[in-house]
Write a protein that holds these residues in place. Structure first.
Motif, short mmCIF file in Angstrom:
data_model
loop_
_atom_site.label_atom_id
_atom_site.label_comp_id
_atom_site.label_asym_id
_atom_site.label_seq_id
_atom_site.Cartn_x
_atom_site.Cartn_y
_atom_site.Cartn_z
N VAL A 84 99.91 -2.42 66.51
CA VAL A 84 99.14 -3.65 66.71
C VAL A 84 98.42 -4.06 65.44
O VAL A 84 98.41 -5.22 65.05
N TRP A 85 97.83 -3.10 64.76
CA TRP A 85 96.94 -3.41 63.63
C TRP A 85 97.68 -3.87 62.39
O TRP A 85 97.07 -4.44 61.48
N ALA A 86 98.98 -3.69 62.33
CA ALA A 86 99.76 -4.19 61.18
C ALA A 86 99.82 -5.72 61.16
O ALA A 86 100.28 -6.31 60.18
N ALA A 87 99.31 -6.36 62.19
CA ALA A 87 99.30 -7.83 62.23
C ALA A 87 98.35 -8.43 61.21
O ALA A 87 98.60 -9.51 60.68
N PHE A 88 97.27 -7.75 60.90
CA PHE A 88 96.22 -8.39 60.12
C PHE A 88 96.61 -8.71 58.68
O PHE A 88 96.25 -9.78 58.19
N SER A 112 95.50 -13.57 68.88
CA SER A 112 95.46 -13.47 70.34
C SER A 112 96.45 -12.43 70.84
O SER A 112 96.14 -11.64 71.75
N ALA A 113 97.64 -12.42 70.26
CA ALA A 113 98.66 -11.43 70.66
C ALA A 113 98.20 -10.01 70.33
O ALA A 113 98.39 -9.09 71.13
N ALA A 114 97.58 -9.83 69.18
CA ALA A 114 97.08 -8.51 68.80
C ALA A 114 95.98 -8.05 69.77
O ALA A 114 95.95 -6.89 70.19
N ILE A 115 95.08 -8.96 70.11
CA ILE A 115 94.00 -8.63 71.05
C ILE A 115 94.58 -8.26 72.41
O ILE A 115 94.18 -7.25 73.03
#
Length: 160
Positions: A84-88, A112-115
């Motif tokens: 998930v955290w690779a989105a940032f 929003s998708a990551a959250i």
């Protein structure tokens, strides 16, 4: 330097997620993470090419790359929480490759998708899972916009 920091952050987050998947013997997530790494690395190679995809000559190539990386990330984010955290770090890519209106929309959807993925993996959506990523994305967005403005200012001829 900022660009390399973003790339380094992506690679560190991906390595952590891959190590977790390896440690738990989840070969599908490891393969997906390797594919994400290859796609992201391809972007770095193209970024360094003389006619890189962020330039006006190849905007479509950059957008296709961004779509592929985002799609691969989304599948992995649903499959395993550490991805998930690779989105940032991808927020920078959105702001670099897309017009501001599209980047703003994309960053909002990505965050929003990551959250939602983090909440799904945690079993509940807590204030920390909403505020943390939202605040982090806001900070990354402001840094990316400041970087964009500094680059534009550096490209302008001196006044006077």
């Amino acid at each position: 330097m900022l660009r390399w920091s973003v790339h380094g952050t992506f690679w560190a987050l991906l390595a952590i997620a891959l190590a977790d998947a390896l440690g738990e013997g989840r070969s599908a997530e490891v393969a997906g993470g390797a594919l994400l790494g290859v796609l992201y690395g391809l972007g770095q190679v193209l970024e360094g090419a003389p006619t890189h995809f962020a330039g006006p000559a190849r905007p479509l190539l950059g957008r296709v790359w961004l779509g592929l990386v985002t799609g691969c990330w989304a599948v992995l984010a649903v499959a395993a929480a550490p991805f998930v955290w690779a989105a940032f770090p991808l927020v920078f890519a959105y702001l670099r490759l897309l017009p501001l209106w599209a980047a703003t929309f994309g960053v909002t959807v990505l965050t929003s998708a990551a959250i939602m993925a983090a909440g799904w993996h945690a079993g509940e959506l807590s204030a920390a899972l909403v505020v943390g990523p939202a605040a982090g994305t806001a900070m990354v967005t402001l840094l990316a916009l400041a970087y964009r403005e500094l680059c534009a200012e550096g490209a302008r001829p001196p006044a006077g």
